[in-house]
Design an enzyme around this catalytic site. Sequence first.
Site, mmCIF file in Angstrom:
data_model
loop_
_atom_site.group_PDB
_atom_site.id
_atom_site.type_symbol
_atom_site.label_atom_id
_atom_site.label_comp_id
_atom_site.label_asym_id
_atom_site.label_seq_id
_atom_site.Cartn_x
_atom_site.Cartn_y
_atom_site.Cartn_z
ATOM 1 N N GLY A 8 0.830 -1.214 0.000
ATOM 2 C CA GLY A 8 0.000 0.000 0.000
ATOM 3 C C GLY A 8 0.857 1.252 0.000
ATOM 4 O O GLY A 8 0.470 2.293 0.542
ATOM 5 N N GLY A 11 -0.187 5.038 -0.890
ATOM 6 C CA GLY A 11 -1.253 5.695 -0.143
ATOM 7 C C GLY A 11 -0.765 6.857 0.712
ATOM 8 O O GLY A 11 0.398 7.280 0.618
ATOM 9 N N GLN A 12 -1.676 7.351 1.558
ATOM 10 C CA GLN A 12 -1.370 8.551 2.358
ATOM 11 C C GLN A 12 -0.165 8.317 3.276
ATOM 12 O O GLN A 12 0.729 9.155 3.363
ATOM 13 C CB GLN A 12 -2.598 8.949 3.194
ATOM 14 C CG GLN A 12 -2.434 10.316 3.863
ATOM 15 C CD GLN A 12 -3.507 10.618 4.901
ATOM 16 O OE1 GLN A 12 -4.334 9.773 5.241
ATOM 17 N NE2 GLN A 12 -3.480 11.828 5.428
ATOM 18 N N ASP A 53 -0.878 -7.229 -5.456
ATOM 19 C CA ASP A 53 -2.202 -7.297 -4.836
ATOM 20 C C ASP A 53 -2.050 -8.161 -3.586
ATOM 21 O O ASP A 53 -1.671 -9.336 -3.692
ATOM 22 C CB ASP A 53 -3.209 -7.911 -5.822
ATOM 23 C CG ASP A 53 -4.639 -7.822 -5.296
ATOM 24 O OD1 ASP A 53 -4.839 -7.958 -4.067
ATOM 25 O OD2 ASP A 53 -5.556 -7.605 -6.115
ATOM 26 N N TYR A 142 -14.797 -1.674 8.484
ATOM 27 C CA TYR A 142 -13.385 -1.286 8.647
ATOM 28 C C TYR A 142 -12.919 -1.571 10.084
ATOM 29 O O TYR A 142 -11.866 -2.190 10.306
ATOM 30 C CB TYR A 142 -13.247 0.199 8.306
ATOM 31 C CG TYR A 142 -11.889 0.811 8.517
ATOM 32 C CD1 TYR A 142 -10.800 0.442 7.740
ATOM 33 C CD2 TYR A 142 -11.701 1.794 9.488
ATOM 34 C CE1 TYR A 142 -9.548 1.047 7.930
ATOM 35 C CE2 TYR A 142 -10.466 2.401 9.664
ATOM 36 C CZ TYR A 142 -9.393 2.018 8.887
ATOM 37 O OH TYR A 142 -8.171 2.608 9.063
ATOM 38 N N LYS A 146 -10.175 -4.178 11.734
ATOM 39 C CA LYS A 146 -9.053 -3.701 12.555
ATOM 40 C C LYS A 146 -8.968 -4.493 13.865
ATOM 41 O O LYS A 146 -7.884 -4.911 14.276
ATOM 42 C CB LYS A 146 -9.172 -2.197 12.830
ATOM 43 C CG LYS A 146 -8.880 -1.335 11.613
ATOM 44 C CD LYS A 146 -7.479 -1.573 11.052
ATOM 45 C CE LYS A 146 -7.160 -0.739 9.847
ATOM 46 N NZ LYS A 146 -5.925 -1.139 9.161
HETATM 47 P P1 NAD Z 1 -4.671 4.804 1.721
HETATM 48 O O1 NAD Z 1 -6.068 4.477 1.339
HETATM 49 O O2 NAD Z 1 -4.160 6.152 1.419
HETATM 50 O O3 NAD Z 1 -3.681 3.741 1.116
HETATM 51 C C1 NAD Z 1 -3.975 2.365 1.103
HETATM 52 C C2 NAD Z 1 -3.360 1.765 -0.151
HETATM 53 O O4 NAD Z 1 -3.756 0.392 -0.230
HETATM 54 C C3 NAD Z 1 -3.819 2.453 -1.433
HETATM 55 O O5 NAD Z 1 -2.689 2.981 -2.105
HETATM 56 C C4 NAD Z 1 -4.468 1.343 -2.247
HETATM 57 O O6 NAD Z 1 -4.146 1.407 -3.617
HETATM 58 C C5 NAD Z 1 -3.852 0.100 -1.610
HETATM 59 N N1 NAD Z 1 -4.658 -1.108 -1.843
HETATM 60 C C6 NAD Z 1 -6.009 -1.239 -1.876
HETATM 61 N N2 NAD Z 1 -6.343 -2.507 -2.177
HETATM 62 C C7 NAD Z 1 -5.175 -3.190 -2.345
HETATM 63 C C8 NAD Z 1 -4.866 -4.522 -2.678
HETATM 64 N N3 NAD Z 1 -5.833 -5.435 -2.912
HETATM 65 N N4 NAD Z 1 -3.570 -4.886 -2.762
HETATM 66 C C9 NAD Z 1 -2.590 -3.985 -2.540
HETATM 67 N N5 NAD Z 1 -2.815 -2.689 -2.233
HETATM 68 C C10 NAD Z 1 -4.109 -2.307 -2.130
HETATM 69 O O7 NAD Z 1 -4.538 4.481 3.285
HETATM 70 P P2 NAD Z 1 -3.503 5.073 4.339
HETATM 71 O O8 NAD Z 1 -4.145 6.236 4.958
HETATM 72 O O9 NAD Z 1 -2.159 5.180 3.762
HETATM 73 O O10 NAD Z 1 -3.563 3.897 5.428
HETATM 74 C C11 NAD Z 1 -2.611 2.875 5.476
HETATM 75 C C12 NAD Z 1 -2.962 1.983 6.651
HETATM 76 O O11 NAD Z 1 -3.016 2.769 7.845
HETATM 77 C C13 NAD Z 1 -4.321 1.294 6.538
HETATM 78 O O12 NAD Z 1 -4.261 0.029 7.125
HETATM 79 C C14 NAD Z 1 -5.222 2.180 7.355
HETATM 80 O O13 NAD Z 1 -6.310 1.477 7.876
HETATM 81 C C15 NAD Z 1 -4.285 2.610 8.458
HETATM 82 N N6 NAD Z 1 -4.726 3.836 9.115
HETATM 83 C C16 NAD Z 1 -4.772 5.012 8.418
HETATM 84 C C17 NAD Z 1 -5.226 6.155 9.055
HETATM 85 C C18 NAD Z 1 -5.311 7.479 8.334
HETATM 86 O O14 NAD Z 1 -5.874 8.440 8.878
HETATM 87 N N7 NAD Z 1 -4.757 7.610 7.133
HETATM 88 C C19 NAD Z 1 -5.625 6.095 10.393
HETATM 89 C C20 NAD Z 1 -5.583 4.874 11.056
HETATM 90 C C21 NAD Z 1 -5.113 3.756 10.408
HETATM 91 N N1 SER Z 2 -8.545 7.979 9.247
HETATM 92 C C1 SER Z 2 -9.136 6.689 9.163
HETATM 93 C C2 SER Z 2 -10.515 6.764 8.596
HETATM 94 O O1 SER Z 2 -11.130 7.795 8.743
HETATM 95 C C3 SER Z 2 -9.193 6.077 10.543
HETATM 96 O O2 SER Z 2 -8.573 4.864 10.519
HETATM 97 O O3 SER Z 2 -10.970 5.805 8.045
#
Ligand code: NAD
Ligand code: SER
Length: 316
Positions: A8, A11-12, A53, A142, A146
């Site tokens: 991933g 992503g962010q 994937d 979601y 988790k």
């Molecule tokens: P994001 O949505 O920006 O990135 C997730 C990435 O996963 C994306 O680039 C997407 O293309 C990829 N993805 C989706 N399906 C896929 C698959 N089948 N195979 C491979 N890749 C795949 O999310 P993020 O904000 O970078 O979050 C990363 C992790 O951190 C996640 O587990 C999320 O739950 C966790 N998290 C994020 C936040 C937040 O505020 N950003 C908060 C708490 C937890």
């Molecule tokens: N920032 C995330 C969301 O809103 C929390 O895991 O889904």
Amino acid sequence: MKKILVTGATGQIGSELTIALRSRYGAENVLAAGHKRPALGELMQSGPFCCLDVRDLPAINQVVEANNIDTIFHLAALLSAVGEEKPQQAWDVNMNGLSNVLEISRLHHCALFFPSSIAAFGPETPPMDTPQDTIQRPTTIYGITKVSGELLCDYYYHRFGVDTRGLRYPGLISSKAPPGGGTTDYAVDIFYAAIKTQHYDCFLRADTQLDMMYMPDAIAAALNMMTADSRQLRHRNAFNVTAMSFTPQQLAAEIQKHIPGFTISYSVDPLRQAIADSWPRHMNDSAARAEWGWQAQFDLPAMVKDMLEKITLNSL
Ligand code: NAD
Ligand code: SER
């Protein structure tokens, strides 16, 4: 951590964590795995990249074996709002993806980082000073993935000795990659709107208080946790971590200190409001502080100042 895989990675979190890992451990030692190939940019130019994937176990096995991976930062997931639109897909990616990565970690003796979330809690959880160990009955798909993920990581540690570690992140605020479809996305979108049009129409109610964190703290938390002395970790997989807790109204007021003409209105989205209302308002992160020295650097004023500077610079 000698050879690292980030799933991933586009992503962010991944787009910043990968760069931080490359500067600490060497660019050639950090393999970024995206679901799809992104356009050329810092992530693609600064080190190796592959498409993966996470539902494809043989493909993960091949990548880990071919690159002698010893540590996996598993970030691939569907977030809360997107998850409610596609619950079956959220379960498939979040649970089968994690299960695959855990199994590969067991077979190849990899350490594994798994980010959990405030979403692992639910409406019956104490919303203020939310304890590290408390009731977890989330109402979103979601959140269900988790909690299940936290338990599965604990299981692989106790049953097979896999070095699994994780954090319960709050909403993350960042200026590089856009957020991927979560409930806390408003706290990023508001900055772009403030700079472009001096107005933001918020999808959460003005008084919706949630835990938040600025991305540099989120990256530091992941790196420090993964290098902490294993013997000091009693919780391992789901440390509460937070940096600040605010409402849309309070965030807007802080932005107004820099952009006096900025205004906010509210068009509440019932789906995302219900999700936010089911989450805690302020977590107690004393276990993370005691067990591996967690401490945030950015509070609300420092985060807002830095975000506005970074986004203004990027949009010039
Ligand atoms: P994001 O949505 O920006 O990135 C997730 C990435 O996963 C994306 O680039 C997407 O293309 C990829 N993805 C989706 N399906 C896929 C698959 N089948 N195979 C491979 N890749 C795949 O999310 P993020 O904000 O970078 O979050 C990363 C992790 O951190 C996640 O587990 C999320 O739950 C966790 N998290 C994020 C936040 C937040 O505020 N950003 C908060 C708490 C937890
Ligand atoms: N920032 C995330 C969301 O809103 C929390 O895991 O889904």
